[in-house]
Design an enzyme around this catalytic site. Structure first.
Site, PDB file in Angstrom:
ATOM      1  N   LYS A 161       0.835  -1.196   0.000  1.00  0.00           N
ATOM      2  CA  LYS A 161       0.000   0.000   0.000  1.00  0.00           C
ATOM      3  C   LYS A 161       0.879   1.259   0.000  1.00  0.00           C
ATOM      4  O   LYS A 161       2.102   1.179   0.205  1.00  0.00           O
ATOM      5  CB  LYS A 161      -0.899  -0.029   1.247  1.00  0.00           C
ATOM      6  CG  LYS A 161      -1.927  -1.171   1.250  1.00  0.00           C
ATOM      7  CD  LYS A 161      -2.763  -1.107   2.530  1.00  0.00           C
ATOM      8  CE  LYS A 161      -3.764  -2.232   2.641  1.00  0.00           C
ATOM      9  NZ  LYS A 161      -4.518  -2.166   3.915  1.00  0.00           N
ATOM     10  N   ARG A 220       3.463  -6.662   9.375  1.00  0.00           N
ATOM     11  CA  ARG A 220       2.831  -5.529  10.062  1.00  0.00           C
ATOM     12  C   ARG A 220       3.409  -5.353  11.476  1.00  0.00           C
ATOM     13  O   ARG A 220       3.575  -4.228  11.947  1.00  0.00           O
ATOM     14  CB  ARG A 220       1.319  -5.739  10.109  1.00  0.00           C
ATOM     15  CG  ARG A 220       0.654  -5.553   8.734  1.00  0.00           C
ATOM     16  CD  ARG A 220      -0.775  -6.048   8.740  1.00  0.00           C
ATOM     17  NE  ARG A 220      -1.489  -5.745   7.505  1.00  0.00           N
ATOM     18  CZ  ARG A 220      -2.656  -6.287   7.183  1.00  0.00           C
ATOM     19  NH1 ARG A 220      -3.241  -7.151   8.005  1.00  0.00           N
ATOM     20  NH2 ARG A 220      -3.253  -5.975   6.050  1.00  0.00           N
ATOM     21  N   ASN A 233      -1.420  -0.126   7.365  1.00  0.00           N
ATOM     22  CA  ASN A 233      -0.849  -1.437   7.728  1.00  0.00           C
ATOM     23  C   ASN A 233      -0.030  -2.070   6.602  1.00  0.00           C
ATOM     24  O   ASN A 233       0.119  -3.286   6.537  1.00  0.00           O
ATOM     25  CB  ASN A 233      -1.944  -2.376   8.253  1.00  0.00           C
ATOM     26  CG  ASN A 233      -3.058  -2.602   7.258  1.00  0.00           C
ATOM     27  OD1 ASN A 233      -2.933  -2.226   6.095  1.00  0.00           O
ATOM     28  ND2 ASN A 233      -4.134  -3.234   7.693  1.00  0.00           N
ATOM     29  N   TYR A 238     -12.194  -3.336  -2.802  1.00  0.00           N
ATOM     30  CA  TYR A 238     -12.878  -3.423  -1.494  1.00  0.00           C
ATOM     31  C   TYR A 238     -14.388  -3.317  -1.750  1.00  0.00           C
ATOM     32  O   TYR A 238     -14.922  -2.217  -1.860  1.00  0.00           O
ATOM     33  CB  TYR A 238     -12.427  -2.302  -0.560  1.00  0.00           C
ATOM     34  CG  TYR A 238     -11.012  -2.461  -0.033  1.00  0.00           C
ATOM     35  CD1 TYR A 238     -10.694  -3.466   0.883  1.00  0.00           C
ATOM     36  CD2 TYR A 238      -9.997  -1.608  -0.433  1.00  0.00           C
ATOM     37  CE1 TYR A 238      -9.396  -3.617   1.373  1.00  0.00           C
ATOM     38  CE2 TYR A 238      -8.697  -1.754   0.056  1.00  0.00           C
ATOM     39  CZ  TYR A 238      -8.414  -2.754   0.958  1.00  0.00           C
ATOM     40  OH  TYR A 238      -7.138  -2.894   1.450  1.00  0.00           O
ATOM     41  N   HIS A 271      -1.848  -5.343   1.654  1.00  0.00           N
ATOM     42  CA  HIS A 271      -3.088  -6.122   1.562  1.00  0.00           C
ATOM     43  C   HIS A 271      -2.691  -7.512   1.097  1.00  0.00           C
ATOM     44  O   HIS A 271      -1.807  -7.653   0.252  1.00  0.00           O
ATOM     45  CB  HIS A 271      -4.052  -5.510   0.532  1.00  0.00           C
ATOM     46  CG  HIS A 271      -5.118  -6.481   0.151  1.00  0.00           C
ATOM     47  ND1 HIS A 271      -6.261  -6.659   0.921  1.00  0.00           N
ATOM     48  CD2 HIS A 271      -5.202  -7.391  -0.857  1.00  0.00           C
ATOM     49  CE1 HIS A 271      -6.989  -7.624   0.387  1.00  0.00           C
ATOM     50  NE2 HIS A 271      -6.368  -8.087  -0.691  1.00  0.00           N
ATOM     51  N   GLU A 312      -9.480 -11.045  -6.816  1.00  0.00           N
ATOM     52  CA  GLU A 312      -8.589  -9.877  -6.718  1.00  0.00           C
ATOM     53  C   GLU A 312      -7.497  -9.893  -7.797  1.00  0.00           C
ATOM     54  O   GLU A 312      -7.143  -8.851  -8.333  1.00  0.00           O
ATOM     55  CB  GLU A 312      -7.942  -9.840  -5.335  1.00  0.00           C
ATOM     56  CG  GLU A 312      -8.954  -9.547  -4.244  1.00  0.00           C
ATOM     57  CD  GLU A 312      -8.368  -9.619  -2.832  1.00  0.00           C
ATOM     58  OE1 GLU A 312      -9.081  -9.269  -1.900  1.00  0.00           O
ATOM     59  OE2 GLU A 312      -7.197 -10.036  -2.679  1.00  0.00           O
ATOM     60  N   THR A 332      -4.497  -7.371  11.285  1.00  0.00           N
ATOM     61  CA  THR A 332      -4.900  -6.135  10.586  1.00  0.00           C
ATOM     62  C   THR A 332      -4.360  -4.893  11.296  1.00  0.00           C
ATOM     63  O   THR A 332      -3.933  -3.933  10.656  1.00  0.00           O
ATOM     64  CB  THR A 332      -6.448  -6.062  10.541  1.00  0.00           C
ATOM     65  OG1 THR A 332      -6.930  -7.246   9.899  1.00  0.00           O
ATOM     66  CG2 THR A 332      -6.933  -4.838   9.809  1.00  0.00           C
ATOM     67  N   ARG A 350      -0.981 -14.705   4.633  1.00  0.00           N
ATOM     68  CA  ARG A 350      -1.750 -14.042   5.715  1.00  0.00           C
ATOM     69  C   ARG A 350      -0.996 -14.158   7.043  1.00  0.00           C
ATOM     70  O   ARG A 350      -0.942 -13.230   7.826  1.00  0.00           O
ATOM     71  CB  ARG A 350      -3.133 -14.679   5.861  1.00  0.00           C
ATOM     72  CG  ARG A 350      -4.062 -14.386   4.706  1.00  0.00           C
ATOM     73  CD  ARG A 350      -4.569 -12.981   4.699  1.00  0.00           C
ATOM     74  NE  ARG A 350      -5.600 -12.740   5.663  1.00  0.00           N
ATOM     75  CZ  ARG A 350      -6.401 -11.677   5.661  1.00  0.00           C
ATOM     76  NH1 ARG A 350      -6.264 -10.751   4.722  1.00  0.00           N
ATOM     77  NH2 ARG A 350      -7.323 -11.511   6.579  1.00  0.00           N
TER      78      ARG A 350
HETATM   79  P1  TYD Z   1      -9.828  -6.230   6.668  1.00  0.00           P
HETATM   80  O1  TYD Z   1     -10.166  -6.931   5.398  1.00  0.00           O
HETATM   81  O2  TYD Z   1     -10.665  -6.517   7.861  1.00  0.00           O
HETATM   82  O3  TYD Z   1      -8.302  -6.473   7.093  1.00  0.00           O
HETATM   83  P2  TYD Z   1      -7.064  -7.173   6.367  1.00  0.00           P
HETATM   84  O4  TYD Z   1      -6.422  -6.130   5.488  1.00  0.00           O
HETATM   85  O5  TYD Z   1      -6.156  -7.581   7.484  1.00  0.00           O
HETATM   86  O6  TYD Z   1      -7.580  -8.345   5.579  1.00  0.00           O
HETATM   87  O7  TYD Z   1      -9.891  -4.670   6.449  1.00  0.00           O
HETATM   88  C1  TYD Z   1      -9.449  -4.095   5.230  1.00  0.00           C
HETATM   89  C2  TYD Z   1      -8.653  -2.869   5.529  1.00  0.00           C
HETATM   90  O8  TYD Z   1      -9.480  -1.896   6.177  1.00  0.00           O
HETATM   91  C3  TYD Z   1      -7.495  -3.076   6.498  1.00  0.00           C
HETATM   92  O9  TYD Z   1      -6.328  -3.560   5.873  1.00  0.00           O
HETATM   93  C4  TYD Z   1      -7.315  -1.695   7.059  1.00  0.00           C
HETATM   94  C5  TYD Z   1      -8.700  -1.102   7.044  1.00  0.00           C
HETATM   95  N1  TYD Z   1      -9.359  -1.085   8.382  1.00  0.00           N
HETATM   96  C6  TYD Z   1      -9.424   0.115   9.066  1.00  0.00           C
HETATM   97  O10 TYD Z   1      -8.925   1.145   8.590  1.00  0.00           O
HETATM   98  N2  TYD Z   1     -10.044   0.159  10.284  1.00  0.00           N
HETATM   99  C7  TYD Z   1     -10.601  -0.943  10.830  1.00  0.00           C
HETATM  100  O11 TYD Z   1     -11.174  -0.838  11.950  1.00  0.00           O
HETATM  101  C8  TYD Z   1     -10.495  -2.198  10.131  1.00  0.00           C
HETATM  102  C9  TYD Z   1     -11.046  -3.446  10.751  1.00  0.00           C
HETATM  103  C10 TYD Z   1      -9.881  -2.222   8.892  1.00  0.00           C
END
Ligand code: TYD
Length: 196
Positions: A10, A132, A152, A50, A155, A166, A121, A115
């Site tokens: 990202k 992360r 973070n 998303y 993705h 994706e 996350t 993962r």
């Molecule tokens: P998610 O798919 O739950 O996490 P991951 O990337 O670990 O699969 O969420 C997508 C993205 O949304 C996540 O990378 C960062 C953002 N996010 C927030 O900004 N705030 C939040 O509370 C959550 C749960 C996610």
């Protein structure tokens, strides 16, 4: 089962100069890079990536709420749709703010392996040893106070079906390379050692 997974570095990962560090981790674990490009995403690219389903909104809401409650704090949001929509809007603005690096990595159970390597996350909760956890420390508390999505770094596809979907968003079939990598033999060929 040999799987493919989509990984995006990202904007925060690109801007912080962590591209080679992140790619290096996937190389060192023995995965095979089958597609890579730098892309400055359009609004549409991120919109597609998303998908704003009720399940997704509930997922992000529940995840963040559980973290607040685990440290004895009250989650300051009550409506999962409003929370999910604001996260999605923030993510679209974030991902189109700067180029990202899109990649497809292949290997045995690649989706769950990646993962595991990416970690929680929320970087502040991600364990040391994960991307992360080692390279960032952002939190839900800070990002929500600042009204922005969590930073973070990466993705990574959540499951095999999501990965197929994706990969189709970010790459055409001709951009996915099929080639022999030494790891195909060293890691997966049962006759490799015997045939020497
Ligand atoms: P998610 O798919 O739950 O996490 P991951 O990337 O670990 O699969 O969420 C997508 C993205 O949304 C996540 O990378 C960062 C953002 N996010 C927030 O900004 N705030 C939040 O509370 C959550 C749960 C996610």
């Amino acid at each position: 089962m040999i799987e493919k997974s989509l990984v995006l570095i990202k904007p925060d990962g690109v801007q912080r100069g962590l591209i080679s560090e992140i790619i290096g981790r996937f190389e060192r674990v023995g995965l095979k890079l089958v597609a890579i490009k730098m892309v400055h995403p359009t609004h549409d690219d991120v919109e597609k990536h998303y998908t704003l389903t009720d399940e997704w909104m509930l997922g992000v809401y529940t995840k963040a709420k559980a973290k607040y409650e685990s440290v004895g704090e009250k989650f300051p949001f009550t409506d999962h749709q409003a929370y999910g929509k604001s996260i999605k809007e923030g993510l679209v603005n974030f991902l189109k703010s700067s180029p990202v690096v899109a990649m497809v990595w292949e290997g045995e159970t690649a989706v769950s392996l990646i993962r595991k390597m990416v970690g929680n996350t929320e970087p502040a909760s991600a364990t040391p040893g994960t991307i992360r956890g080692d390279l960032s420390h952002d939190s839900y508390a800070l990002s929500n106070t600042q009204n922005r999505p969590i930073r973070n770094l990466v993705h990574a596809s959540g499951n095999v079906k999501e990965a197929e979907h994706e990969i189709g968003i970010w790459f055409t079939d001709t951009e996915l390379y099929k080639y022999e990598h030494v790891n195909d033999r060293v890691q997966y060929d049962p006759d490799w050692f015997l045939s020497k």
